[in-house]
Enzyme design. Structure first.
Site, PDB file in Angstrom:
ATOM      1  N   CYS A 218       0.722  -0.901  -0.028  1.00 26.67           N
ATOM      2  CA  CYS A 218       0.245   0.441   0.444  1.00 26.67           C
ATOM      3  C   CYS A 218       0.848   1.205   0.000  1.00 26.67           C
ATOM      4  O   CYS A 218       1.470   1.126   0.960  1.00 26.67           O
ATOM      5  CB  CYS A 218      -0.688   0.134   0.868  1.00 26.67           C
ATOM      6  SG  CYS A 218      -1.799   1.564   1.175  1.00 26.67           S
TER       7      CYS A 218
ATOM      8  N   CYS B 114       0.846   3.515   3.505  1.00 27.13           N
ATOM      9  CA  CYS B 114       1.056   2.930   4.105  1.00 27.13           C
ATOM     10  C   CYS B 114       2.511   3.246   4.201  1.00 27.13           C
ATOM     11  O   CYS B 114       3.481   3.373   5.277  1.00 27.13           O
ATOM     12  CB  CYS B 114       0.904   1.394   4.651  1.00 27.13           C
ATOM     13  SG  CYS B 114      -0.707   0.758   4.495  1.00 27.13           S
TER      14      CYS B 114
END
Length: 514
Positions: free
Chosen positions: A77, A80
């Site tokens: 991600c 992230c």
């Protein structure tokens, strides 16, 4: 049990131990280190603790921190990856050896993109990344999505380090900042009248045990003349250390000690690399991989150079003194004296302690005698240091040396006015009450935190050695050598004490300790 039977059992266990087969532990069962781990290839260290399905429960059960944050993320991600530096900036304040506020919040992360964590992330109903949960560690372990739990909170707005730290400050009523230096001590526990504070010392005992073992290896202190002293102290730790993981770690070292640090090498060279940090002995963690944590709880001072290790070592010795049996008391006393004399690096301190040991003119026959002697010795040390620190201004202003225990903790330890004490002209002690206090304070109260955590997690406190050492993974661990070492050390300590007792009739009173 007679001495002959005791010695026979000891010999039998040694024979079994020599034939025991080591069972390897799978890499997946290793628990993470609860401190900053240095990165490789010049990478910055990660302060947040990586959790997965195999260690999630065990790490959260064992942390001394009252709060935890779990970040659920996916390594693929982009958001992230971008958020990680923000999260790490906050984690640096609470995790690691250089943390400004250690022991308050355990900051962790779980990678939901890993197949091993699928069920764990489903359990917490992770629907987006990154997702942050806050709560008491024991509540996170016992999470049940079907039950409402007001103590587990989702941190909705924590997308930057400033916002996340602001949320934490609001939650705790604190004012932490990114400029806080190492060991800011505004939250020190100074209320000595609260007996529950000693429960935190179980972590300091582990820290002190690990630190002492590290000093011994770093300073190359295992020599031909000190080797036997260390073995005896390890036996004492295996039999009576209040921490399960320290008992296991001591047993692991004891099992392999003859191979790791052969006496023949020391006799030839007095010291050897194999008996130092450079050898295989340096790979052993006496209290497990999560220790040392790099900070203190009960023994934390208001300044970086006060309390800490010396406090933790005293608590360790007191906790051992209230756990030995009557027949072990003199052997435990001499083992403790030998250990401090051979391995405590403060020269003036060890010589002073040696002098107190040497002043004992007759062997101890009761565990009570050893516990009270150590208590009296500690007060003598405090009295001496009290004068030095007052004149030099080197003491901890928030934790000045005091006579122990204070009346707030044990009013019954002090005799009524008008009575006198032959042993102490300054304070009239009721030594029967002092002994009761020591047994309770350094015995039951000390381990209450462990018991409470196990009960809260739904785990029984009565476990076999093997049950205590099974890792939270689908790989079964059978630490036969460690289990037998515990039995051997306990038996050896008892057997030696039994042999000592049998010699007392033909032995002249000991005038001094050597």
């Amino acid at each position: 049990m007679s001495c002959s039977i005791f010695l026979l059992i000891f010999a039998l266990l040694v024979s079994i131990l020599e034939q025991s087969v080591s069972v390897s532990v799978s890499n997946g069962s290793q628990r993470v280190i609860l401190r900053a781990i240095s990165g490789q290839d010049g990478e910055k260290p990660d302060f947040a603790v990586e959790l997965n399905a195999t260690n999630f429960d065990s790490v959260l059960k064992e942390t001394p921190a009252p709060y935890a944050i779990v970040e659920f993320f996916a390594h693929w991600c982009p958001a992230c990856r971008n958020y990680k530096p923000q999260y790490e900036k906050v984690a640096r304040l609470f995790n690691g050896a250089d943390a400004s506020h250690p022991g308050l919040i355990l900051m962790t992360r779980v990678d939901c993109a890993l197949k091993i964590n699928s069920n764990l992330c489903d359990k917490f109903s992770v629907k987006y990344y990154p997702m942050l949960l806050w709560g008491p560690p024991k509540k996170l372990v016992g999470w049940d999505p079907k039950q409402e739990n007001n103590e587990i909170l989702t941190i909705e707005r924590g997308r930057t380090a400033d916002i996340l730290l602001g949320w934490i400050n609001k939650q705790l009523g604190s004012s932490y900042g990114f400029d806080d230096g190492k060991y800011e001590n505004e939250h020190l526990q100074r209320n000595f009248s609260d007996p529950g504070q000693i429960a935190k010392a179980i972590y300091d005992i582990e820290e002190a045990t690990s630190s002492a073992f590290g000093i011994i290896l770093d300073q190359r202190m295992i020599k031909s003349g000190t080797r036997a002293s260390l073995i005896k102290f390890l036996q004492l730790l295996v039999a009576h250390h209040p921490s399960k993981r320290c008992r296991k770690g001591s047993a692991d070292i004891l099992v392999d000690f003859d191979n790791l640090c052969p006496s023949e090498i020391l006799l030839a060279n007095n010291e050897a690399d194999s008996c130092s940090k450079k050898g295989a002995l340096g790979n052993y963690q006496i209290c497990g991989k999560e220790v040392p944590r790099g900070y203190w709880m009960y023994c934390r001072g208001s300044k970086n150079d006060t309390r800490g290790f010396s406090c933790g070592l005293w608590v360790l010795l007191h906790s051992l003194s209230v756990r030995v049996e009557d027949g072990e008391s003199d052997l435990a006393f001499r083992t403790t004296c030998d250990f401090i004399y051979n391995f405590f690096v403060c020269e003036e301190c060890r010589q002073h302690f040696h002098g107190m040991c040497s002043s004992v003119s007759s062997p101890f026959k009761k565990a009570r005698d050893f516990a009270l002697w150590l208590w009296s010795a500690h007060n003598q040390v405090n009295e001496r240091l009290m004068k030095d620190e007052e004149s030099l201004g080197t003491g901890d202003p928030e934790f000045p040396k005091v006579t122990w225990p204070p009346k707030q903790l044990c009013p019954s330890c002090y005799l009524s006015p008008g009575k006198t004490s032959d042993k102490n002209s300054k304070i009239d002690w009721n030594e029967n009450e002092v002994f009761k206090f020591l047994v309770s304070y350094y015995g039951k109260e000390l381990v209450n935190l462990y018991k409470d955590k196990e009960l809260q997690a739904g785990v029984g406190t009565e476990k076999t050695v093997n049950e205590e050492l099974v890792a939270s993974t689908n790989a079964v661990v059978v630490p036969l050598g460690a289990a037998l070492a515990i039995a051997v050390a306990s038996c050896a300590f008892g057997a030696l004490a039994c042999f000592w007792r049998s010699q007392q009739k033909n032995r002249k009173p000991r005038r001094s300790w050597n």
